[in-house]
Write a protein that holds these residues in place. Structure first.
Motif, short mmCIF file in Angstrom:
data_model
loop_
_atom_site.label_atom_id
_atom_site.label_comp_id
_atom_site.label_asym_id
_atom_site.label_seq_id
_atom_site.Cartn_x
_atom_site.Cartn_y
_atom_site.Cartn_z
N ILE A 55 24.35 20.32 23.67
CA ILE A 55 25.74 20.69 23.39
C ILE A 55 26.05 22.05 23.97
N SER A 56 25.16 23.02 23.77
CA SER A 56 25.42 24.36 24.30
C SER A 56 25.45 24.35 25.82
N TYR A 57 24.66 23.49 26.44
CA TYR A 57 24.64 23.40 27.90
C TYR A 57 26.00 22.94 28.43
N PHE A 58 26.64 21.99 27.74
CA PHE A 58 27.90 21.46 28.21
C PHE A 58 29.11 22.24 27.72
N ILE A 59 29.04 22.85 26.56
CA ILE A 59 30.20 23.54 25.99
C ILE A 59 30.24 25.01 26.37
N ALA A 60 29.10 25.65 26.49
CA ALA A 60 29.06 27.09 26.77
C ALA A 60 29.86 27.50 28.01
N PRO A 61 29.77 26.77 29.12
CA PRO A 61 30.56 27.19 30.28
C PRO A 61 32.07 27.19 30.02
N ALA A 62 32.54 26.28 29.18
CA ALA A 62 33.97 26.24 28.88
C ALA A 62 34.39 27.43 28.04
N LEU A 63 33.50 27.96 27.22
CA LEU A 63 33.81 29.10 26.36
C LEU A 63 33.59 30.43 27.07
N LYS A 64 32.88 30.40 28.18
CA LYS A 64 32.57 31.63 28.91
C LYS A 64 33.83 32.21 29.53
N LYS A 65 34.00 33.48 29.37
CA LYS A 65 35.15 34.15 29.98
C LYS A 65 34.97 34.22 31.48
N ALA A 66 36.08 34.19 32.18
CA ALA A 66 36.02 34.28 33.64
C ALA A 66 35.46 35.64 34.02
N THR A 67 34.62 35.63 35.01
CA THR A 67 34.08 36.89 35.50
C THR A 67 34.87 37.29 36.73
N GLY A 68 34.83 38.54 37.03
CA GLY A 68 35.59 39.03 38.16
C GLY A 68 34.78 39.97 39.03
N LYS A 69 35.39 40.31 40.15
CA LYS A 69 34.69 41.15 41.11
C LYS A 69 35.74 41.88 41.95
N TRP A 70 35.48 43.14 42.23
CA TRP A 70 36.33 43.89 43.15
C TRP A 70 35.90 43.55 44.57
N VAL A 71 36.85 43.08 45.36
CA VAL A 71 36.56 42.68 46.74
C VAL A 71 37.23 43.68 47.69
N ASP A 72 36.47 44.17 48.63
CA ASP A 72 36.97 45.14 49.62
C ASP A 72 37.59 44.38 50.79
N PHE A 73 38.88 44.65 51.04
CA PHE A 73 39.59 43.99 52.15
C PHE A 73 39.77 44.90 53.35
N GLY A 74 39.12 46.02 53.37
CA GLY A 74 39.16 46.88 54.54
C GLY A 74 40.22 47.97 54.44
N ALA A 75 40.43 48.61 55.57
CA ALA A 75 41.31 49.79 55.64
C ALA A 75 42.76 49.44 55.34
N VAL A 76 43.38 50.27 54.52
CA VAL A 76 44.78 50.09 54.15
C VAL A 76 45.67 50.27 55.38
N GLU A 77 45.28 51.12 56.29
CA GLU A 77 46.10 51.39 57.49
C GLU A 77 46.23 50.17 58.40
N ASP A 78 45.36 49.17 58.22
CA ASP A 78 45.46 47.95 59.02
C ASP A 78 46.63 47.06 58.58
N LEU A 79 47.15 47.29 57.38
CA LEU A 79 48.31 46.52 56.91
C LEU A 79 49.59 47.11 57.49
N LYS A 80 50.44 46.24 58.07
CA LYS A 80 51.70 46.70 58.66
C LYS A 80 52.71 47.01 57.56
N PRO A 81 53.32 48.18 57.60
CA PRO A 81 54.37 48.49 56.62
C PRO A 81 55.52 47.48 56.75
N GLY A 82 55.98 46.99 55.60
CA GLY A 82 57.09 46.04 55.59
C GLY A 82 56.68 44.60 55.82
N GLY A 83 55.41 44.34 56.03
CA GLY A 83 54.95 42.99 56.32
C GLY A 83 54.10 42.40 55.21
#
Length: 181
Positions: A55-83
Motif C-alpha cells: 500500500i505504501s509503495y502505491f500510495i506514497a508517491p501520490a502523497l509526496k509533494k512535488a519537488t523543484g529545482k532552480w534551472v539556469d537558462f543562461g545570461a539575461v542579456e541574451d533575452l531581447k528587450p520587448g520580446g
C-alpha cells in the motif's frame, strides 16, 4: 434365515460417531473452531504485514509533494528587450529506481524596463503546450484553440485561467527559474 453378518469397518466408524459423548463432540467442535481462528489470525497477520509495504509503495508517491529545482537558462542579456523567447531545459530526475531526463520549455518575456516574466508552457485548460505566435502577439494552444495575450491572460477558447508565471531570479547575470516536477 437371516445370516448374521460381521460389522464392517464403516459400520464401526458410524457407530463410533453416534456413540460419541456430548463432551467429545464439544471438544471436536472446539478444536475445529480453534483451528479456524488460528488460520484466520495467521492469514490476516500475513495479509497486513505484506499489505502495508504494498500500500505504501502505491500510495506514497501520490502523497509526496512535488519537488523543484532552480534551472539556469543562461545570461539575461541574451533575452531581447520587448520580446518573448522559448527557453528549453533538460535535467535528470530520479523516479523510484530510474534516473530519467526531464525535458521541456518555458516562455520568457523581457520588458523594455528589463523586468522578466517567465510563463509556463502548459495550457491551463488540459495541459497541452502553448506556442508563441509573434505575428498575432499571442500564445496559442493547438489542442482546443485556446489563446492567451502576451501577459498570459486568456483571450479565447476554453481556458479560463491565465498561464502560470514561474518563480524566477537573476544570479550572477544569469536567469534562474524554479521548475517543479
Amino acid at each position: 434365515n437371516r445370516e448374521k453378518r460381521l460389522p464392517s469397518r464403516l459400520d464401526t466408524q458410524l457407530n463410533h460417531k453416534n456413540v460419541m459423548s456430548k463432551q467429545d463432540q464439544k471438544e471436536v467442535l472446539h478444536s475445529e473452531r480453534r483451528a479456524f481462528i488460528k488460520t484466520t489470525v495467521l492469514f490476516s497477520g500475513t495479509a497486513i504485514l505484506s499489505g502495508i509495504p504494498l500500500i505504501s509503495y502505491f500510495i506514497a508517491p501520490a502523497l509526496k509533494k512535488a519537488t523543484g529545482k532552480w534551472v539556469d537558462f543562461g545570461a539575461v542579456e541574451d533575452l531581447k528587450p520587448g520580446g518573448i523567447e522559448m527557453l528549453t531545459y533538460e535535467f535528470m530526475v530520479k523516479d523510484g529506481w530510474l534516473v530519467l531526463p526531464q525535458r521541456g520549455f518555458v516562455w520568457a518575456k523581457r520588458n523594455q524596463d528589463h523586468n522578466i516574466k517567465v510563463f509556463s508552457s502548459t495550457c491551463t485548460h488540459l495541459a497541452c503546450n502553448v506556442i508563441w505566435q509573434e505575428e498575432t502577439n499571442q500564445f496559442i494552444c493547438p489542442c482546443h484553440s485556446g489563446r492567451f495575450d502576451a501577459n498570459g491572460k486568456p483571450l479565447a477558447g476554453p481556458p479560463t485561467k491565465p498561464l502560470s508565471i514561474l518563480e524566477s531570479k537573476i544570479e550572477e547575470e544569469n536567469l534562474l527559474v524554479y521548475l517543479t516536477f
